[in-house]
Design a protein around this motif. Structure first.
Motif, short mmCIF file in Angstrom:
data_model
loop_
_atom_site.label_atom_id
_atom_site.label_comp_id
_atom_site.label_asym_id
_atom_site.label_seq_id
_atom_site.Cartn_x
_atom_site.Cartn_y
_atom_site.Cartn_z
N TYR A 72 0.85 -1.20 0.00
CA TYR A 72 0.00 0.00 0.00
C TYR A 72 0.89 1.25 0.00
O TYR A 72 1.78 1.40 0.82
CB TYR A 72 -0.89 -0.02 1.25
N THR A 73 0.62 2.16 -0.92
CA THR A 73 1.44 3.37 -1.06
C THR A 73 0.62 4.59 -0.64
O THR A 73 -0.36 4.93 -1.30
CB THR A 73 1.88 3.52 -2.53
N ASP A 74 1.01 5.20 0.47
CA ASP A 74 0.23 6.34 0.97
C ASP A 74 1.00 7.65 0.84
O ASP A 74 0.87 8.55 1.63
CB ASP A 74 -0.17 6.10 2.44
N ASN B 299 10.58 3.35 -8.73
CA ASN B 299 9.24 2.83 -9.01
C ASN B 299 8.98 1.52 -8.26
O ASN B 299 7.87 1.27 -7.81
CB ASN B 299 9.04 2.63 -10.52
N GLY C 32 5.31 -0.02 -1.81
CA GLY C 32 4.67 0.72 -0.71
C GLY C 32 5.64 1.31 0.29
O GLY C 32 5.27 1.59 1.42
N CYS D 113 9.45 9.75 -2.47
CA CYS D 113 10.30 8.56 -2.40
C CYS D 113 11.77 8.95 -2.64
O CYS D 113 12.07 9.69 -3.57
CB CYS D 113 9.85 7.56 -3.46
N LYS E 250 9.01 4.22 1.11
CA LYS E 250 9.52 5.51 0.67
C LYS E 250 11.03 5.59 0.52
O LYS E 250 11.55 6.58 0.05
CB LYS E 250 9.17 6.53 1.76
N ILE F 126 8.06 2.39 -4.78
CA ILE F 126 6.69 2.95 -4.74
C ILE F 126 5.65 1.82 -4.88
O ILE F 126 4.73 1.72 -4.09
CB ILE F 126 6.52 4.02 -5.84
N TYR F 127 5.86 0.92 -5.85
CA TYR F 127 4.92 -0.21 -5.98
C TYR F 127 4.93 -1.09 -4.72
O TYR F 127 3.91 -1.64 -4.33
CB TYR F 127 5.27 -1.10 -7.19
#
Ligand code: XMP
Length: 491
Positions: A33-35, A455, A461, A41, A463, A458-459
């Motif tokens: 989960y990326t909040d 990336n 989740g 990042c 930082k 990020i995928y």
């Protein structure tokens, strides 16, 4: 020592605790989960006391890292480790060149004497592409400064420097900071300020041009010079002259990295301790591949202020044949997980470098997910403009040579790195030589790798590189690995 199950167990994550030796191709990172937003990042990392904006290191190999590569990668925020397949003199020369490349202090200052003719000065300016010189007397004390602005239009070029120079120029002490230098240059509206010792003897020069941050992400020491690593043997040279040169090279290099296929040997471990006591640098020890080897190194009593990292991986490199030649190996994914567990158990301050075996940017994310702080590669960089060697053409494609340091070709250069493998075993090649595609400037290659890492985080989740160890990993079937590749296209 039995395998322990800790809450952070990276061995468990890659099933090493069940006897599996998994490789990058055997696993996949799971989405998380990326909040946060992409710009939040950050792929910066640390290796001991050194900060890097990019977690990428170019390998200590003679077709990968010499001066040009070390300068280019440090300018982009990573680190280059100069190879050791050469004399100690050559290593010292390479280190010096990197340390000079981006320094706001020029130590090798070109000067002129007061009695030189203006004609001679103009010639020297043209030859060196320099627009001004400090003027020094025979004791190297600064008596003036001359720049192209001091040279009259209707120049009587037979006149002397003494007649036109600015006398008693503003000078600063050698230990001036970057900020003090910038402020003074602005205050006096000049381009250059000589640096002097207590007796007024010239020891350096700062220029407005060199203070400008052209490479804002570069990896720098506290004097603003590029960081550089140096591959080394764990054994000190026997020849006193070589030892003296090595001491000088170590004092200039920021990080020494023992460059051996397998460091978990009594002789290497004992010798490295002696070396660390004598040489003035920080040290990364390796390569190793198991929890037990890391445990032995972490508890060996290496000087705490010098021992900053461990490098892992054995037999996975794209040019390595150690595993097929000897049956022994520790694939980089497995080795990273094993050694990270030992680091967490014994000394979490020690940094971890995963070395070799990366085929895709995604493999880097997998290494960070099992605890790496930085990654080292030769394969990604051997085809860059900045790597040593010429561009050749094979079947119409531009290529460069990439060779293992244990290949017959690399060994033919001399016996400089004989102890990289098993000492005195001279016949067994443990690497191969071949071609890789020519890729152009390093910057483009790094941009792709860094985008892949960013990336991936990020995928996943997370930082940062530090948080990457939270990314979940799962085993993948061979049909899953096939599906992950492009497929079912007509060509
Ligand atoms: P990549 O996958 O980037 O790996 O090509 C580079 C790493 O491989 C190691 N290395 C060797 N290992 N025989 C080996 O078994 C060799 O001849 C050899 N040369 C380099 C080294 O750790 C490097 O960083």
């Amino acid at each position: 020592m039995g395998i322990q199950q800790k809450s952070y167990s990276f061995r468990q994550k890659v099933a090493a605790d069940q006897g599996w030796v998994l490789t990058f191709d055997d696993v996949i990172c799971l989405p998380g989960y990326t909040d946060f937003l992409p710009h939040e990042c950050n792929i910066a990392t640390n290796l001991g006391p050194f900060h890097f904006e990019s977690p990428i290191i170019s390998a200590a190999m003679d077709t990968v890292t010499e001066t040009q590569m070390a300068i280019a990668i440090a300018r982009e925020g990573g680190l280059g480790v100069l190879h050791r397949n050469c004399s100690y003199e050559r290593q010292l020369e390479m280190v010096k060149k990197v340390k000079r490349a981006r320094s706001f202090i020029i130590e090798d200052v070109a000067t002129v004497r007061p009695d030189m003719t203006i004609r001679e000065v103009v010639k020297k300016m043209k030859e060196k592409g320099i627009s001004g010189f400090p003027v020094v007397d025979y004791q190297n004390k600064v008596v003036g400064i001359i720049t192209s602005r001091d040279i009259p239009f209707d120049s009587n070029e037979n006149g002397t420097v003494d007649e036109v120079m600015t006398r008693n120029p503003v000078c600063l002490p050698a230990n001036v900071s970057r900020e003090e230098g910038l402020n003074k240059l602005y205050e006096i509206r000049k381009e250059k300020i000589p640096l002097v010792d207590a007796d007024g003897v010239l020891v350096g020069l700062i220029t407005k041009k060199d203070l400008k941050p052209t490479y804002p992400y570069s990896s720098k020491d506290d004097k603003g010079r590029l960081l550089v690593g140096l591959g080394c043997s764990p054994f000190l040279p026997k020849d006193p002259h070589d030892l003296e040169i090595l001491k000088q090279a170590a004092a200039k290099a920021d990080i020494m990295m023992t460059d051996v296929a397998e460091f978990y040997k009594k002789a290497d471990m004992v010798a490295a301790k002696e070396m660390m006591e004598i040489l003035d640098s920080k040290f990364v020890l390796g390569n190793i591949g198991t929890y037990e080897a890391a445990e032995a190194i972490l508890t060996y009593g290496y000087p705490e202020d010098k021992f900053i990292g461990i490098k892992v991986g054995m037999g996975s490199g794209s040019i390595c044949t150690t595993t097929i030649q000897t049956g022994v190996g520790a694939p980089t994914l497995f080795a990273t997980a094993e050694v990270k567990d030992a680091i967490m158990d014994y000394n979490p301050k020690i940094s971890l470098i995963s070395d070799g075996g990366f085929k895709y940017p995604g493999d880097l994310v997998k290494a960070f997910a099992v605890g790496a702080d930085m990654i080292m590669s030769g394969h990604f960089f051997a085809g860059c403009t900045e790597s040593p060697g010429y561009i050749d053409t094979v079947k119409g494609r531009k290529v460069k040579v990439y060779r293992g340091m244990g290949s017959a070709e690399a060994r033919a250069v001399g016996s400089y790195a004989d102890d990289r493998y098993v000492k005195d075993s001279k016949k067994l090649a443990e690497g191969v030589s071949g071609f890789v595609s020519f890729l152009g400037p390093l910057k483009g290659v790094l941009d792709q790798l860094e985008d892949g890492i960013r990336n991936g985080l990020i995928y996943g989740g997370v930082k940062s590189i530090k948080e990457a160890s939270k990314i979940r990993i799962a085993r993948i079937t061979s049909s899953g690995a096939t599906e992950a590749q492009p497929h079912d296209l007509i060509n």
